[in-house]
Write an enzyme that holds these catalytic residues in place. Structure first.
Site, PDB file in Angstrom:
ATOM      1  N   SER A   1       0.872  -1.179   0.000  1.00 54.49           N
ATOM      2  CA  SER A   1       0.000   0.000   0.000  1.00 54.49           C
ATOM      3  C   SER A   1       0.903   1.221   0.000  1.00 54.49           C
ATOM      4  O   SER A   1       2.096   1.116   0.332  1.00 54.49           O
ATOM      5  CB  SER A   1      -0.855  -0.012   1.273  1.00 54.49           C
TER       6      SER A   1
ATOM      7  N   TYR B   1      -2.545  -1.646  10.782  1.00 57.91           N
ATOM      8  CA  TYR B   1      -2.579  -1.860   9.330  1.00 57.91           C
ATOM      9  C   TYR B   1      -1.300  -1.346   8.678  1.00 57.91           C
ATOM     10  O   TYR B   1      -0.636  -2.074   7.925  1.00 57.91           O
ATOM     11  CB  TYR B   1      -3.807  -1.165   8.728  1.00 57.91           C
TER      12      TYR B   1
END
Ligand SMILES: NC(=O)c1ccc[n+]([C@@H]2O[C@H](COP(=O)([O-])OP(=O)(O)OC[C@H]3O[C@@H](n4cnc5c(N)ncnc54)[C@H](O)[C@@H]3O)[C@@H](O)[C@H]2O)c1
Length: 259
Positions: free
Chosen positions: A145, A158
């Site tokens: 990401s 996360y």
């Protein structure tokens, strides 16, 4: 301008395993790989959380809970047996969202590490071992990401796991290079997937994306599939340990520069 993909058999004869295949990005990767002629083993949670919709001669669906090691080991053996040794693995499954650092409990932390890091590690290692045993090389694509490099509020566990994926990718690239296995990461930015609901269509966030993203809008899961396809195909011969960022220029630009 015609921007629709034009499939032309770029993965003909290839076998691919995709985790997170019931999700937005994993689903687009699965769809594109099928269009390009691959046989695909689509892995995701079984049941209502991760129902996989595909059926046909080119695809096998295998339920897996990457948070459960015993289940994961068994599911990976089923996946490896489906079409024979895979040429490609795309590891897209993950828990998204998260909590602020101060609110993140041990259980929150452990659940994200179990799926996002340990689950990815186990899938990649088992598939890589099969590729090495078959001595025919391969391609592994992880899904990190922009949060592999940049944090954001309320996502401590996360972003920590996505940072880990970035370095795991490089470690795999180094250790697998001599086996002809190329390992790379895609780093999506804001991608409009069903699991994000209408988030990117809410006026406040849409306006903020217009400021924060050079292209002024969120991306589509198909944009990630395009990047994964390049990294997965034989034509990629010299890119390994690398990242393709699919973020519309978000991470290339100082915030607010488009105002
Ligand atoms: N959509 C975005 O904006 C975005 C941005 C950056 C990175 N990503 C990354 O892209 C990947 C795909 O995300 P997405 O947006 O398609 O999300 P998604 O939620 O649609 O897909 C994730 C998939 O992972 C599966 N999964 C979750 N826990 C699992 C488990 N224990 N075992 C097996 N499967 C499990 C889910 O069932 C789901 O189908 C993720 O790694 C995510 O972190 C997405």
């Amino acid at each position: 301008m015609d921007t629709e993909p034009k499939p032309n058999g770029r993965l003909a004869g290839k076998v691919a395993i995709v985790t997170g295949a019931a999700g937005g990005i994993g689903g687009a990767v699965t769809e594109r790989f099928l269009q390009e002629g691959a046989q695909v083993v689509a892995m995701d949670l079984g049941g209502p959380l991760g129902g996989i919709a595909w059926d046909g001669p080119q695809i096998v669906s295998v339920s897996v809970d990457l948070a459960d090691r015993v289940n994961t080991d068994a599911a990976l053996e089923t996946a490896l047996a489906a079409f024979g040794t895979p040429d490609i693995l795309v590891a897209a499954a993950a828990l998204k969202g998260g909590k602020s650092f101060l609110d993140c409990s041990d259980a929150d932390w452990d659940s994200y590490v179990a799926v996002n890091l340990t689950g990815t590690f186990r899938a990649c290692q088992r598939v890589a071992k099969a590729m090495v045993a078959a001595a025919k090389g391969g391609r592994i694509v992880t899904v990190g990401s922009v949060n592999s490099y940049m944090s954001e509020p309320n996502a401590a566990q996360y972003v920590a796991t996505k940072g880990g994926i970035a370095m795991l990718t490089r470690a795999m690239a180094v250790d697998l290079a001599r086996h002809g296995i190329l390992v790379n990461m895609i780093a999506p930015g804001p991608i409009d997937v069903p699991s994000n609901g209408d988030m990117y269509r809410e006026p406040k966030l849409a306006a903020s994306l217009a400021d924060e993203v050079a292209l002024g809008r969120p991306g589509l899961p198909e944009d990630c599939a395009t990047a994964a396809l390049f990294l997965a195909e034989d034509e990629n011969r010299y890119t390994t340990g690398s990242t393709i960022t699919v973020d519309g220029g978000l991470s290339a630009m100082i915030f607010g520069a488009m105002r």
